[in-house]
Design a protein around this motif. Sequence first.
Motif, PDB file in Angstrom:
ATOM      1  N   ASP A   4      -6.375  48.460  -2.980  1.00 33.79           N
ATOM      2  CA  ASP A   4      -6.151  47.440  -3.990  1.00 33.79           C
ATOM      3  C   ASP A   4      -5.368  48.046  -5.156  1.00 33.79           C
ATOM      4  N   ASP A   5      -4.621  47.205  -5.851  1.00 29.12           N
ATOM      5  CA  ASP A   5      -3.857  47.667  -7.010  1.00 29.12           C
ATOM      6  C   ASP A   5      -4.782  48.334  -8.020  1.00 29.12           C
ATOM      7  N   GLY A   6      -4.356  49.493  -8.536  1.00 33.22           N
ATOM      8  CA  GLY A   6      -5.094  50.186  -9.574  1.00 33.22           C
ATOM      9  C   GLY A   6      -6.251  51.018  -9.081  1.00 33.22           C
ATOM     10  N   VAL A   7      -6.583  50.969  -7.803  1.00 37.60           N
ATOM     11  CA  VAL A   7      -7.735  51.692  -7.272  1.00 37.60           C
ATOM     12  C   VAL A   7      -7.279  53.023  -6.692  1.00 37.60           C
ATOM     13  N   THR A   8      -7.851  54.101  -7.217  1.00 39.88           N
ATOM     14  CA  THR A   8      -7.514  55.435  -6.714  1.00 39.88           C
ATOM     15  C   THR A   8      -8.752  56.195  -6.278  1.00 39.88           C
ATOM     16  N   ALA A   9      -9.831  55.477  -5.989  1.00 40.99           N
ATOM     17  CA  ALA A   9     -11.075  56.098  -5.525  1.00 40.99           C
ATOM     18  C   ALA A   9     -11.606  57.136  -6.512  1.00 40.99           C
ATOM     19  N   LEU A  16      -4.723  63.599  -6.791  1.00 41.31           N
ATOM     20  CA  LEU A  16      -3.772  62.825  -5.989  1.00 41.31           C
ATOM     21  C   LEU A  16      -2.551  63.672  -5.634  1.00 41.31           C
ATOM     22  N   ALA A  17      -2.091  64.476  -6.588  1.00 45.51           N
ATOM     23  CA  ALA A  17      -0.959  65.361  -6.320  1.00 45.51           C
ATOM     24  C   ALA A  17      -1.309  66.378  -5.241  1.00 45.51           C
ATOM     25  N   GLU A  18      -2.523  66.916  -5.294  1.00 48.16           N
ATOM     26  CA  GLU A  18      -2.946  67.891  -4.304  1.00 48.16           C
ATOM     27  C   GLU A  18      -3.083  67.249  -2.928  1.00 48.16           C
ATOM     28  N   MET A  19      -3.537  65.997  -2.887  1.00 46.75           N
ATOM     29  CA  MET A  19      -3.624  65.297  -1.611  1.00 46.75           C
ATOM     30  C   MET A  19      -2.238  65.116  -0.998  1.00 46.75           C
ATOM     31  N   TYR A  20      -1.277  64.701  -1.816  1.00 49.28           N
ATOM     32  CA  TYR A  20       0.086  64.526  -1.301  1.00 49.28           C
ATOM     33  C   TYR A  20       0.656  65.862  -0.839  1.00 49.28           C
ATOM     34  N   HIS A  21       0.392  66.912  -1.590  1.00 46.89           N
ATOM     35  CA  HIS A  21       0.858  68.243  -1.213  1.00 46.89           C
ATOM     36  C   HIS A  21       0.261  68.670   0.123  1.00 46.89           C
ATOM     37  N   LEU A  22      -1.048  68.461   0.298  1.00 41.40           N
ATOM     38  CA  LEU A  22      -1.694  68.856   1.551  1.00 41.40           C
ATOM     39  C   LEU A  22      -1.132  68.062   2.726  1.00 41.40           C
ATOM     40  N   MET A  23      -0.884  66.782   2.523  1.00 42.29           N
ATOM     41  CA  MET A  23      -0.314  65.967   3.589  1.00 42.29           C
ATOM     42  C   MET A  23       1.074  66.456   3.971  1.00 42.29           C
ATOM     43  N   LEU A  24       1.884  66.768   2.971  1.00 43.83           N
ATOM     44  CA  LEU A  24       3.239  67.266   3.240  1.00 43.83           C
ATOM     45  C   LEU A  24       3.217  68.611   3.956  1.00 43.83           C
ATOM     46  N   GLN A 211     -18.929  53.375  10.153  1.00 41.09           N
ATOM     47  CA  GLN A 211     -17.844  52.639   9.500  1.00 41.09           C
ATOM     48  C   GLN A 211     -16.543  52.904  10.232  1.00 41.09           C
ATOM     49  N   ARG A 212     -15.751  51.868  10.398  1.00 41.08           N
ATOM     50  CA  ARG A 212     -14.394  51.992  10.924  1.00 41.08           C
ATOM     51  C   ARG A 212     -13.440  51.963   9.737  1.00 41.08           C
ATOM     52  N   VAL A 213     -12.568  52.966   9.633  1.00 39.81           N
ATOM     53  CA  VAL A 213     -11.744  53.148   8.440  1.00 39.81           C
ATOM     54  C   VAL A 213     -10.277  53.255   8.849  1.00 39.81           C
ATOM     55  N   ASP A 214      -9.395  52.743   8.004  1.00 38.14           N
ATOM     56  CA  ASP A 214      -7.955  52.890   8.213  1.00 38.14           C
ATOM     57  C   ASP A 214      -7.579  54.352   7.997  1.00 38.14           C
ATOM     58  N   GLY A 215      -7.347  55.069   9.074  1.00 41.89           N
ATOM     59  CA  GLY A 215      -7.063  56.496   8.990  1.00 41.89           C
ATOM     60  C   GLY A 215      -5.671  56.831   8.517  1.00 41.89           C
ATOM     61  N   PHE A 216      -4.824  55.819   8.315  1.00 41.10           N
ATOM     62  CA  PHE A 216      -3.511  56.047   7.727  1.00 41.10           C
ATOM     63  C   PHE A 216      -3.568  55.983   6.201  1.00 41.10           C
ATOM     64  N   ASP A 217      -4.687  55.553   5.658  1.00 33.92           N
ATOM     65  CA  ASP A 217      -4.837  55.323   4.220  1.00 33.92           C
ATOM     66  C   ASP A 217      -5.693  56.421   3.592  1.00 33.92           C
ATOM     67  N   PRO A 218      -5.097  57.316   2.803  1.00 39.00           N
ATOM     68  CA  PRO A 218      -5.879  58.413   2.214  1.00 39.00           C
ATOM     69  C   PRO A 218      -6.895  57.955   1.179  1.00 39.00           C
TER      70      PRO A 218
END
Length: 338
Positions: A4-9, A16-24, A211-218
């Motif tokens: 959802d808009d504005g939601v970053t868990a 968030l930067a570290e998550m993107y770095h790890l994914m890359l 739970q079934r989760v969208d595994g494409f969504d970090p």
Amino acid sequence: MASDDGVTAGLSDDELAEMYHLMLVTTLADERSAREAKAGRLQAAFYPVRGMEAVCAAMGAVLDADDKMVSTYRNLGDALAKGATLRSIMAELYGRAPGMSGGKGGPMHLQDQAVGFTATTGIVGQGLPLAVGLAMATQLDGESRAIVTTFGDGATSIGTYHESMNFAALWKLPIVFICQNNQWGEHTAIADYAPDVELAKRAAAYAMPTQRVDGFDPIASTRAIREAVERARAGGGPTFLEFMHYRLTGHTGTADFSYVPKDELAAAMERDPAPNFRRWLAERGIFDDDALTEIERRAQADVDDAFTYAEASPFPDPATIDSDVFADPEFVRSLNHD
């Protein structure tokens, strides 16, 4: 992204930067490892993790150093998530002495006790009973930590999966079962080996939260893993999480995967985790293009450094051939002398 808009868990910008770095890093190292495997320069087979990067990043954002993980051989992202260095991982794939297992184990035997990356198993489904044992020890010792075990969808048809789930539920162990459902059991589509492809539904029979989760969504993955890990640490028992994604390459780094339906693969590639997360971060104004480009530059530099380090590292000393094995050294030496 599905968030959802504005939601970053609840994640900070740094997280968030570290998550993107790890994914890359996972994506770039995965693709380069596959090329190295095809060129015959690795000392072991390589099992790609393309498509699973979002779940790996989520684990990295949630798990603490005290938490322990038991992984499967498709483990590049898992190991990075738990804090292992890319240098040590790549050195192991090249069979070099500074590798995580001294260059003698390859991806089937990655482990780093210092960061809680406790074990990897090369046999499908066999990591679950190891993780259950760790969870039982944690409970008996009165410790507040989560044990996490990752496995593919194919492992849910193995006997040890059912035994482990039953035992964990009965004793309310502090364990999180993370099923990385990439839709393929080696070369077999899930619908061809499972009468019901909703694996979370199967797991619910063991009276644990599922739970079934969208595994494409970090972001969705982070929420689900955090809730399960906090439940485990608080003594609330086990959780089964089924992360839905798709294997974006072959079973191994050198395998043909022309059997994969082209329309399915094309649809999955549209949701490629790292590029989609970049777009999500930019659209919400969390990072501008300069900041994202800098994360990408750093990720590429880290991957280049790790491969250069691995290729330049020495092979294990032949004198250590009979160390790190479950056998009497004298007996091993006698075999070598015959």
